[in-house]
Scaffold this motif. Structure first.
Motif, PDB file in Angstrom:
ATOM      1  N   SER A  93       0.829  -1.218   0.000  1.00 46.21           N
ATOM      2  CA  SER A  93       0.000   0.000   0.000  1.00 46.21           C
ATOM      3  C   SER A  93       0.858   1.261   0.000  1.00 46.21           C
ATOM      4  N   ALA A  94       2.051   1.178   0.616  1.00 47.82           N
ATOM      5  CA  ALA A  94       2.955   2.326   0.672  1.00 47.82           C
ATOM      6  C   ALA A  94       3.793   2.468  -0.597  1.00 47.82           C
ATOM      7  N   GLY A  95       3.669   1.508  -1.531  1.00 49.56           N
ATOM      8  CA  GLY A  95       4.366   1.612  -2.809  1.00 49.56           C
ATOM      9  C   GLY A  95       5.767   1.039  -2.841  1.00 49.56           C
ATOM     10  N   ILE A  96       6.145   0.237  -1.851  1.00 45.72           N
ATOM     11  CA  ILE A  96       7.468  -0.407  -1.872  1.00 45.72           C
ATOM     12  C   ILE A  96       7.438  -1.510  -2.933  1.00 45.72           C
ATOM     13  N   GLU A  97       8.283  -1.399  -3.934  1.00 44.91           N
ATOM     14  CA  GLU A  97       8.169  -2.230  -5.136  1.00 44.91           C
ATOM     15  C   GLU A  97       8.494  -3.708  -4.937  1.00 44.91           C
ATOM     16  N   HIS A  98       9.401  -4.011  -4.019  1.00 41.79           N
ATOM     17  CA  HIS A  98       9.849  -5.396  -3.878  1.00 41.79           C
ATOM     18  C   HIS A  98       9.754  -5.836  -2.417  1.00 41.79           C
ATOM     19  N   PHE A  99       9.363  -7.101  -2.227  1.00 39.45           N
ATOM     20  CA  PHE A  99       9.235  -7.689  -0.894  1.00 39.45           C
ATOM     21  C   PHE A  99       9.719  -9.124  -0.940  1.00 39.45           C
ATOM     22  N   TRP A 100      10.537  -9.506   0.056  1.00 37.57           N
ATOM     23  CA  TRP A 100      10.970 -10.891   0.196  1.00 37.57           C
ATOM     24  C   TRP A 100      10.506 -11.408   1.550  1.00 37.57           C
ATOM     25  N   LEU A 101      10.005 -12.637   1.555  1.00 39.52           N
ATOM     26  CA  LEU A 101       9.593 -13.312   2.788  1.00 39.52           C
ATOM     27  C   LEU A 101      10.464 -14.542   2.964  1.00 39.52           C
ATOM     28  N   VAL A 102      11.126 -14.645   4.115  1.00 39.90           N
ATOM     29  CA  VAL A 102      12.074 -15.731   4.363  1.00 39.90           C
ATOM     30  C   VAL A 102      11.558 -16.593   5.506  1.00 39.90           C
ATOM     31  N   GLU A 103      11.524 -17.913   5.275  1.00 35.11           N
ATOM     32  CA  GLU A 103      11.088 -18.845   6.312  1.00 35.11           C
ATOM     33  C   GLU A 103      12.062 -20.010   6.410  1.00 35.11           C
ATOM     34  N   MET A 104      12.062 -20.661   7.560  1.00 38.64           N
ATOM     35  CA  MET A 104      12.891 -21.839   7.789  1.00 38.64           C
ATOM     36  C   MET A 104      12.115 -23.072   7.346  1.00 38.64           C
ATOM     37  N   THR A 105      12.778 -23.974   6.607  1.00 42.61           N
ATOM     38  CA  THR A 105      12.083 -25.141   6.088  1.00 42.61           C
ATOM     39  C   THR A 105      13.035 -26.326   5.990  1.00 42.61           C
ATOM     40  N   GLY A 106      12.469 -27.510   5.725  1.00 41.02           N
ATOM     41  CA  GLY A 106      13.266 -28.717   5.490  1.00 41.02           C
ATOM     42  C   GLY A 106      13.840 -29.314   6.763  1.00 41.02           C
ATOM     43  N   THR A 107      14.310 -30.540   6.622  1.00 41.40           N
ATOM     44  CA  THR A 107      14.884 -31.236   7.782  1.00 41.40           C
ATOM     45  C   THR A 107      16.191 -30.594   8.224  1.00 41.40           C
ATOM     46  N   ASP A 108      16.884 -29.919   7.295  1.00 47.48           N
ATOM     47  CA  ASP A 108      18.131 -29.251   7.661  1.00 47.48           C
ATOM     48  C   ASP A 108      17.902 -27.800   8.080  1.00 47.48           C
ATOM     49  N   ARG A 109      16.616 -27.402   8.164  1.00 43.69           N
ATOM     50  CA  ARG A 109      16.226 -26.068   8.668  1.00 43.69           C
ATOM     51  C   ARG A 109      16.924 -24.950   7.910  1.00 43.69           C
ATOM     52  N   HIS A 110      16.859 -25.008   6.576  1.00 45.54           N
ATOM     53  CA  HIS A 110      17.472 -23.974   5.742  1.00 45.54           C
ATOM     54  C   HIS A 110      16.420 -22.935   5.348  1.00 45.54           C
ATOM     55  N   PRO A 111      16.869 -21.770   4.880  1.00 45.69           N
ATOM     56  CA  PRO A 111      15.905 -20.738   4.488  1.00 45.69           C
ATOM     57  C   PRO A 111      15.307 -20.992   3.109  1.00 45.69           C
ATOM     58  N   VAL A 112      14.058 -20.597   2.953  1.00 48.33           N
ATOM     59  CA  VAL A 112      13.430 -20.496   1.643  1.00 48.33           C
ATOM     60  C   VAL A 112      13.010 -19.034   1.504  1.00 48.33           C
ATOM     61  N   VAL A 113      13.311 -18.446   0.353  1.00 49.23           N
ATOM     62  CA  VAL A 113      13.022 -17.029   0.116  1.00 49.23           C
ATOM     63  C   VAL A 113      11.961 -16.923  -0.969  1.00 49.23           C
ATOM     64  N   ARG A 114      10.840 -16.306  -0.623  1.00 48.03           N
ATOM     65  CA  ARG A 114       9.787 -16.014  -1.594  1.00 48.03           C
ATOM     66  C   ARG A 114       9.951 -14.561  -2.036  1.00 48.03           C
ATOM     67  N   VAL A 115      10.057 -14.358  -3.342  1.00 44.81           N
ATOM     68  CA  VAL A 115      10.316 -13.045  -3.923  1.00 44.81           C
ATOM     69  C   VAL A 115       9.021 -12.521  -4.537  1.00 44.81           C
ATOM     70  N   TYR A 116       8.656 -11.291  -4.154  1.00 53.30           N
ATOM     71  CA  TYR A 116       7.424 -10.668  -4.645  1.00 53.30           C
ATOM     72  C   TYR A 116       7.740  -9.330  -5.299  1.00 53.30           C
ATOM     73  N   GLU A 117       6.891  -8.989  -6.286  1.00 52.84           N
ATOM     74  CA  GLU A 117       7.018  -7.707  -6.959  1.00 52.84           C
ATOM     75  C   GLU A 117       5.652  -7.023  -6.956  1.00 52.84           C
ATOM     76  N   LEU A 118       5.654  -5.717  -6.770  1.00 56.26           N
ATOM     77  CA  LEU A 118       4.411  -4.968  -6.688  1.00 56.26           C
ATOM     78  C   LEU A 118       3.753  -4.859  -8.064  1.00 56.26           C
ATOM     79  N   ASP A 119       2.478  -5.257  -8.135  1.00 53.71           N
ATOM     80  CA  ASP A 119       1.690  -5.105  -9.345  1.00 53.71           C
ATOM     81  C   ASP A 119       1.111  -3.695  -9.330  1.00 53.71           C
ATOM     82  N   PRO A 120       1.472  -2.838 -10.314  1.00 50.74           N
ATOM     83  CA  PRO A 120       1.007  -1.451 -10.273  1.00 50.74           C
ATOM     84  C   PRO A 120      -0.498  -1.304 -10.473  1.00 50.74           C
ATOM     85  N   VAL A 121      -1.146  -2.329 -11.032  1.00 51.89           N
ATOM     86  CA  VAL A 121      -2.582  -2.264 -11.261  1.00 51.89           C
ATOM     87  C   VAL A 121      -3.360  -2.603  -9.988  1.00 51.89           C
TER      88      VAL A 121
END
Length: 200
Positions: free
Chosen positions: A138-166
């Protein structure tokens, strides 16, 4: 605006104003814990963090600083003012270099931020997955990443998002497990495996 203390009560926390706190309150109330955030006029206090949270922030901050062009700077755990009643603290953000105005700087404006990153903690799942992405978009920040711990080895997974201007909402553009490789907001190629975390 300063809240009145509770009379005859041992609590040291101020009573919230009727309409909630503002950004001015966030920066003037005495003795707030480190990393206090402001969301919808409410103060949000951060719980002690896991080692995963700390090392992922270190890994991403170092990788972004190495990859960023000179006109952009990566910063960790800095307040971003979205509006009068919202000032979250992304775990990592990338800002325009001209917004870094000195060593005493305590906040950035949303217009200065090109990427906000949240590393999910058990106590902040709803805020990191729902509340904050909506507010960043809503504030217009164009890019957002969400990082979570996953897997048996507890490694990060990064979800990459981009703002849809519409739609003014984030659209998922990639899910990265062992290597974070993306071209936006600038080219990044970063080892995010469990082994990479173990070296920190």
């Amino acid at each position: 605006m300063t809240a009145e203390p509770i009379t005859g009560h041992s609590s040291r926390w101020p009573v919230p104003p009727q309409d909630g706190y503002t950004v001015d309150d966030l920066f003037t109330l005495p003795d707030l814990p480190p990393h206090t955030e402001l969301l919808d006029g409410s103060l949000v206090f951060v719980s002690p963090q896991r080692d995963f949270h700390s090392t992922v922030i270190d890994l991403l901050t170092a990788g972004l600083r190495h990859s960023a062009p000179p006109e952009l700077k990566a910063r960790r755990e800095m307040t971003v003012v979205l509006d009068r009643r919202n000032a979250p603290e992304p775990d990592v953000c990338v800002v325009r270099a001209e917004a870094v105005t000195g060593r005493e700087l305590t906040r950035f404006e949303a217009a200065d931020v090109v990427l906000a990153v949240e590393v999910v903690s058990p106590d902040s799942e709803a805020r990191d997955r729902e509340t904050k992405p909506h507010k960043y978009a809503s504030a217009g920040i164009e890019h957002f990443w969400l990082v979570e711990m996953t897997g048996t080895d507890r490694h990060p997974v990064v979800r990459v998002y981009e703002l849809d201007p519409v739609t003014k909402a984030y659209a998922l553009t990639g899910i990265h497990h062992d290597r974070l490789k993306t071209g936006v907001p600038f080219p990044v190629d970063l080892d995010i495996s469990a082994e990479a975390l173990d070296t920190l």
